[in-house]
Structures are given as structure tokens and as C-alpha cells.
Design a protein around this motif. Structure first.
Motif, PDB file in Angstrom:
ATOM      1  N   ILE A  33      -4.904   7.110  -5.719  1.00 33.71           N
ATOM      2  CA  ILE A  33      -4.794   6.142  -6.763  1.00 33.71           C
ATOM      3  C   ILE A  33      -3.221   5.937  -7.084  1.00 33.71           C
ATOM      4  O   ILE A  33      -3.105   4.596  -7.350  1.00 33.71           O
ATOM      5  N   LYS A  34      -2.656   6.656  -7.000  1.00 36.02           N
ATOM      6  CA  LYS A  34      -1.063   6.553  -6.722  1.00 36.02           C
ATOM      7  C   LYS A  34      -0.829   5.620  -5.529  1.00 36.02           C
ATOM      8  O   LYS A  34       0.034   4.578  -6.088  1.00 36.02           O
ATOM      9  N   ARG A  35      -1.293   5.990  -4.521  1.00 38.28           N
ATOM     10  CA  ARG A  35      -0.912   4.930  -3.414  1.00 38.28           C
ATOM     11  C   ARG A  35      -1.457   3.573  -3.506  1.00 38.28           C
ATOM     12  O   ARG A  35      -0.991   2.536  -3.302  1.00 38.28           O
ATOM     13  N   ALA A  93      -9.347  -4.408 -12.036  1.00 37.44           N
ATOM     14  CA  ALA A  93      -9.186  -6.084 -12.400  1.00 37.44           C
ATOM     15  C   ALA A  93      -8.807  -6.533 -11.174  1.00 37.44           C
ATOM     16  O   ALA A  93      -9.325  -7.757 -10.869  1.00 37.44           O
ATOM     17  N   LYS A  94      -7.840  -6.325 -10.500  1.00 39.52           N
ATOM     18  CA  LYS A  94      -7.306  -6.887  -9.364  1.00 39.52           C
ATOM     19  C   LYS A  94      -8.106  -6.813  -8.113  1.00 39.52           C
ATOM     20  O   LYS A  94      -8.452  -7.788  -7.336  1.00 39.52           O
ATOM     21  N   GLU A 121       0.621   1.733  -5.953  1.00 41.93           N
ATOM     22  CA  GLU A 121       1.907   1.054  -5.174  1.00 41.93           C
ATOM     23  C   GLU A 121       1.703   0.033  -4.391  1.00 41.93           C
ATOM     24  O   GLU A 121       2.385  -0.906  -4.386  1.00 41.93           O
ATOM     25  N   LYS A 122       0.572   0.120  -3.674  1.00 47.08           N
ATOM     26  CA  LYS A 122       0.386  -1.187  -2.737  1.00 47.08           C
ATOM     27  C   LYS A 122      -0.307  -2.464  -3.411  1.00 47.08           C
ATOM     28  O   LYS A 122       0.059  -3.561  -3.083  1.00 47.08           O
ATOM     29  N   LEU A 123      -0.805  -2.069  -4.606  1.00 46.46           N
ATOM     30  CA  LEU A 123      -1.227  -3.350  -5.315  1.00 46.46           C
ATOM     31  C   LEU A 123      -0.374  -3.915  -6.419  1.00 46.46           C
ATOM     32  O   LEU A 123      -0.640  -4.693  -7.202  1.00 46.46           O
ATOM     33  N   HIS A 124       0.759  -3.215  -6.506  1.00 45.35           N
ATOM     34  CA  HIS A 124       1.757  -3.175  -7.415  1.00 45.35           C
ATOM     35  C   HIS A 124       1.486  -3.366  -8.917  1.00 45.35           C
ATOM     36  O   HIS A 124       1.615  -4.343  -9.461  1.00 45.35           O
ATOM     37  N   VAL A 125       0.462  -2.537  -9.497  1.00 44.29           N
ATOM     38  CA  VAL A 125      -0.158  -2.331 -10.482  1.00 44.29           C
ATOM     39  C   VAL A 125       0.430  -0.820 -11.193  1.00 44.29           C
ATOM     40  O   VAL A 125       1.123  -0.235 -10.449  1.00 44.29           O
ATOM     41  N   HIS A 126       0.167  -0.708 -12.526  1.00 47.94           N
ATOM     42  CA  HIS A 126       0.699   0.557 -13.270  1.00 47.94           C
ATOM     43  C   HIS A 126      -0.438   1.241 -13.770  1.00 47.94           C
ATOM     44  O   HIS A 126      -0.231   2.431 -14.275  1.00 47.94           O
TER      45      HIS A 126
END
Length: 82
Positions: free
Chosen positions: A61-63, A78-79, A66-71
Motif C-alpha cells: 500500500i505504501k508503494r 478512487a484513482k 507513492e506510485k499513484l501520487h496519493v496520500h
């Protein structure tokens, strides 16, 4: 169609292309984790389904974030959804 509406429609196209490119960066396992999360499964259920530990799910989930540029996981879900 008014010019302001047309502008908004046109500006949305690059964002969707970027989203698709971001999703293509995910590994197979990261995609599976995200898929199960979109179905509303908990980390524990995702871990059991994929035969991995909860900590490994959290690492994926952390990765993904990072890859989807979400927080958050909610933003990633959603993305991921069309």
C-alpha cells in the motif's frame, strides 16, 4: 457547449492519461492488493487471500501510494476505479 465547459473537458484528458500511466507502474501483486481493497476487503482479508502477511500488504500500500501520487488508500481506490 460553452468555451469554459469545453476547456474543462479538454483539460481532463491529460489527467486520465497520467492516471493510466501511473496504474501501469504497479506490479501484479500491487494491482491485486488494490483490486481487493476496491472490493472493500480489510488488510487482514487481503493478506489471507494473497497468502501474505498484513505487514506485506501495508508495504504494498505504501508503494501504491507513492506510485499513484496519493496520500491515502481511499485516494488510491478512487484513482483505480474507472
Amino acid at each position: 457547449m460553452s468555451p469554459s465547459v469545453a476547456s474543462k473537458v479538454i483539460s481532463s484528458f491529460p489527467a486520465r492519461a497520467t492516471q493510466a500511466a501511473d496504474l501501469d507502474q504497479l506490479t501484479s501483486l500491487e494491482s491485486q492488493v488494490l483490486h481487493y481493497l476496491t472490493k472493500g476487503m480489510s488488510y487482514k482479508l487481503v493478506a489471507a487471500e494473497l497468502s501474505i502477511s498484513i505487514e506485506t500488504v501495508q508495504t504494498h500500500i505504501k508503494r501504491i501510494d507513492e506510485k499513484l501520487h496519493v496520500h491515502s488508500v481511499n485516494e488510491a481506490v478512487a484513482k483505480y476505479r474507472p
